[in-house]
Write a protein that holds these residues in place. Structure first.
Motif, PDB file in Angstrom:
ATOM      1  N   ASN A 213       0.788  -1.088  -0.069  1.00 48.97           N
ATOM      2  CA  ASN A 213      -0.042   0.073   0.129  1.00 48.97           C
ATOM      3  C   ASN A 213       0.644   1.088  -0.166  1.00 48.97           C
ATOM      4  OD1 ASN A 213      -1.957   1.765   0.346  1.00 48.97           O
ATOM      5  ND2 ASN A 213      -2.661   1.185   2.239  1.00 48.97           N
ATOM      6  N   ASN A 217       2.091   5.011  -5.513  1.00 46.22           N
ATOM      7  CA  ASN A 217       2.172   3.976  -6.465  1.00 46.22           C
ATOM      8  C   ASN A 217       0.798   3.883  -7.091  1.00 46.22           C
ATOM      9  OD1 ASN A 217       2.956   1.980  -8.180  1.00 46.22           O
ATOM     10  ND2 ASN A 217       2.992   0.328  -6.684  1.00 46.22           N
ATOM     11  N   GLY A 218       0.161   5.122  -7.256  1.00 42.35           N
ATOM     12  CA  GLY A 218      -1.138   5.011  -7.974  1.00 42.35           C
ATOM     13  C   GLY A 218      -2.192   4.378  -7.368  1.00 42.35           C
ATOM     14  N   ILE A 219      -2.290   4.405  -5.870  1.00 43.11           N
ATOM     15  CA  ILE A 219      -3.133   3.742  -5.102  1.00 43.11           C
ATOM     16  C   ILE A 219      -3.959   4.777  -4.324  1.00 43.11           C
ATOM     17  CG2 ILE A 219      -3.818   2.263  -3.059  1.00 43.11           C
ATOM     18  CD1 ILE A 219      -1.250   0.584  -3.675  1.00 43.11           C
ATOM     19  N   PHE A 240      -6.872   1.733  -8.013  1.00 40.06           N
ATOM     20  CA  PHE A 240      -5.645   1.367  -8.749  1.00 40.06           C
ATOM     21  C   PHE A 240      -5.622   2.097  -9.885  1.00 40.06           C
ATOM     22  CE2 PHE A 240      -6.684  -2.315  -5.810  1.00 40.06           C
ATOM     23  CZ  PHE A 240      -5.727  -2.484  -5.138  1.00 40.06           C
ATOM     24  N   THR A 243      -0.911   0.963 -11.067  1.00 38.41           N
ATOM     25  CA  THR A 243      -0.045   0.592  -9.840  1.00 38.41           C
ATOM     26  C   THR A 243       1.009  -0.378 -10.112  1.00 38.41           C
ATOM     27  OG1 THR A 243      -1.934   1.146  -8.539  1.00 38.41           O
ATOM     28  CG2 THR A 243      -0.308  -0.437  -7.566  1.00 38.41           C
TER      29      THR A 243
END
Length: 600
Positions: A213, A217-219, A240, A243
């Protein structure tokens, strides 16, 4: 004594083979170590969870996380984790026991605990590579990290394999890029890693990934959901967006995600049953304590027959749920031990051990989740108007209980699964249903015996009745399979009726076997109330079997076949000596009332 292949029945075989009471495990069989573990969990629950109920009701998510960290420090998150990955490596019964006694304080903590130890940690323990296990499992076992499980999507609930989240291999072949939306993700607000299910290209089945998590990273996370119950359980949507997940973080093989998801749910189901048990004990205790104190017409309301009836049924269902849950847990533990002795790896032994009893896991999930809801409902009723108030614990217990019938697969899905899996086992030759079903058919065509059986010994009539209820299931399910074959799954209402019969057989038999075993070793006089509970539950079960049997039979038969099967139903649900149900309830209620608590 070591369990052997011959000693323990395979999953589903309880329906066609008799079980000796000596061969079932009961809560009275807990080892000294298990009793110490139980006491430790109860102390933690009383001190940390129940004493702070208000904080959970006020959506104190940070406090849920704090409690989880302390549970980790005390070792409760690591009970099922093998020792080589920082766990206690205890058996399946001990895992169930911790889940049982840690879950009664509030549904919020229970959900966080279950999501982390079950679907958050277990998929890596059972499907991860050695490198994945060494990297992640010790952190999860200690509570340094927390896990969450991303399966459900807006368009993919019960149909878990229909998810739209994608995983695309990067051009350099080093990462998968995950894109999609997941919802109802427990622990999302404070977890360190997700088990994420996504589809690679046009694969038939989804694939599992371990995703750390990291918001960079695109979360991104949605807001906390505002829910009917489990209010301080962190529940969010997870998005996401490209990710990046290293290829070495694929869990198991490509396309194996659906299998991982289903096996994780099998374990989740029996643990969910365990997680509903102590809530029933505590609700029963709280209910009887109030009933003993509350006076109307100058009399404690616990003296009134209407209240006694409720207390007796609440206590009975809790006792029966315990009996069935620990019976199945020990079967799983024994099956795992047999596989380990045969040289299976820990992963393979655990997976196959639980998978063997998937039918029982579904039965327990349905039965105990419905019993805890009914228990909380009657708890509110005993409190009357006060039960509807937030100032008493009953309304929160009722709200928290409601989710149990939905997650780990809805009860409707689990009802159909239990019958569907049994039919598939029969077709594979793992459970011989055809032979016994044909015998029942022959019996219906023959002349019934008019001999009056000797029912002088304890439970002889009850065990005879269980055998007859099994004939009802074989009669209805056998005829249905014969008529519809593989199309049976299209007849959901018929399958639900058959499943209700199956559930009552397993639960009633479990209570009778536990009580018979304890009556033999402790004496019948010391099991008077337990005997009453086993008899009361069976009586209720017979009535449910009658109703569901009739509904099933008249839904797909007509003419002479229908008449014959209805006559069979009548014959197989008739007592020689009907129990005095009111007297049974009074015996149970008096014990609970006099001890001022659930006392079995």
């Amino acid at each position: 004594m070591e369990a052997t292949e011959k000693d323990i029945l395979r999953g589903g075989q309880f329906l066609v083979k008799e079980t000796n009471c000596e061969d079932v495990f009961t809560p009275e069989d807990f080892s000294e170590e298990q009793q110490m573990m139980r006491d430790s969990v109860i102390e933690f629950n009383d001190r940390k969870i129940i004493a702070n109920r208000e904080r959970f009701e006020n959506k104190d998510y940070a406090f849920t996380e704090e409690c989880m960290r302390e549970a980790g420090e005390m070792g409760f998150l690591s009970v099922a984790v093998p020792e080589e990955y920082g766990g206690m490596g205890m058996g399946f019964v001990s895992t169930m026991l911790v889940c049982d006694y840690i879950s009664s304080g509030t549904g919020s903590f229970s959900t966080a605990f279950g999501a982390h130890t079950g679907i958050g940690t277990m998929p890596i323990t059972l499907y991860g590579t050695e490198a994945q296990k060494q990297k992640y499992v010790p952190k999860l076992a200690s509570g340094e990290w927390f896990g969450a499980y991303c399966l459900t999507e807006p368009g993919a609930g019960s149909d878990a394999n229909s998810g739209k989240t994608t995983a695309k291999l990067s051009d350099d072949g080093k990462h998968y890029l995950i894109n999609g939306q997941k919802m109802w993700i427990s622990n999302a607000g404070f977890c360190n890693l997700f088990i994420v299910f996504a589809r690679i290209e046009d694969d038939q089945y989804i694939t599992g990934f371990i995703v750390e998590n990291n918001p960079e990273n695109g979360i991104t996370l949605g807001e906390e959901e505002h829910k009917l119950g489990i209010r301080a359980s962190s529940t969010r949507q997870v998005f996401f967006n490209d990710t990046k997940v290293p290829v070495e973080n694929m869990l198991s093989e490509r396309g194996n995600g659906f299998k991982i998801a289903m096996n994780a749910l099998n374990v989740g189901r029996i643990k969910l049953a365990a997680a509903c048990l102590d809530s029933q004990r505590r609700i029963t205790t709280t209910g009887v304590q109030y009933a003993n104190e509350r006076k109307q017409f100058k009399t404690p309301i616990s003296e009134f027959g209407a209240i006694k009836s409720k207390i007796a049924e609440m206590a009975t269902n809790a006792y029966v749920g315990e009996s069935a849950s620990y019976r199945a847990a020990k079967n799983i533990e024994d099956r795992i031990a047999i596989r380990l002795a045969e040289g299976n790896s820990h992963q393979e032994a655990e997976l196959k051990g639980v998978e063997e009893y998937a039918i029982e896991c579904s039965i327990l999930k349905v039965a105990v989740s419905e019993d805890v809801q009914n228990c909380a409902d009657e708890g509110i009723q005993i409190f009357g108007g006060m039960g509807f108030s937030e100032d008493t614990p009953m309304e929160a217990a009722w709200r928290d209980a409601r989710i149990a019938r939905i997650y780990e697969g809805t009860n409707e899905i689990n009802r159909m699964l239990s019958v569907g899996m049994l039919v598939k086992k029969a077709m594979k030759g793992h459970v011989d249903l055809l032979g016994p079903a044909m015998s029942v058919k022959d019996e219906l065509m023959g002349i019934p015996s008019f001999d009056i059986p000797d029912y002088s010994e304890l439970f002889t009539e009850e065990k005879d009745m269980i055998a007859k209820l099994k004939k009802v299931f074989l009669m209805v399910a056998g005829a249905a399979v014969q008529k519809f074959g593989p199309e049976l799954e299209q007849h959901q209402q018929l399958m639900m009726a058959a499943s209700n019969i199956l559930i009552e057989i397993y639960m009633a038999e479990s209570a009778i076997l536990r009580t018979e075993k304890n009556a033999k070793r402790f004496g019948e006089d010391k099991q008077k109330e337990q005997i009453a509970m086993a008899k009361l539950y069976l009586f209720n079960a017979v009535e449910l079997v009658k109703k569901n049997g009739m509904e099933g039979i008249i839904s797909f038969t007509e003419g002479d076949e229908q008449k014959m099967m209805l006559m069979g139903l009548k014959r197989f649900t008739k007592y020689t000596n009907y129990p005095n149900v009111v007297a049974l309830r009074n015996v149970i209620a008096e014990k609970v009332k006099s001890e001022n608590k659930y006392s079995f």
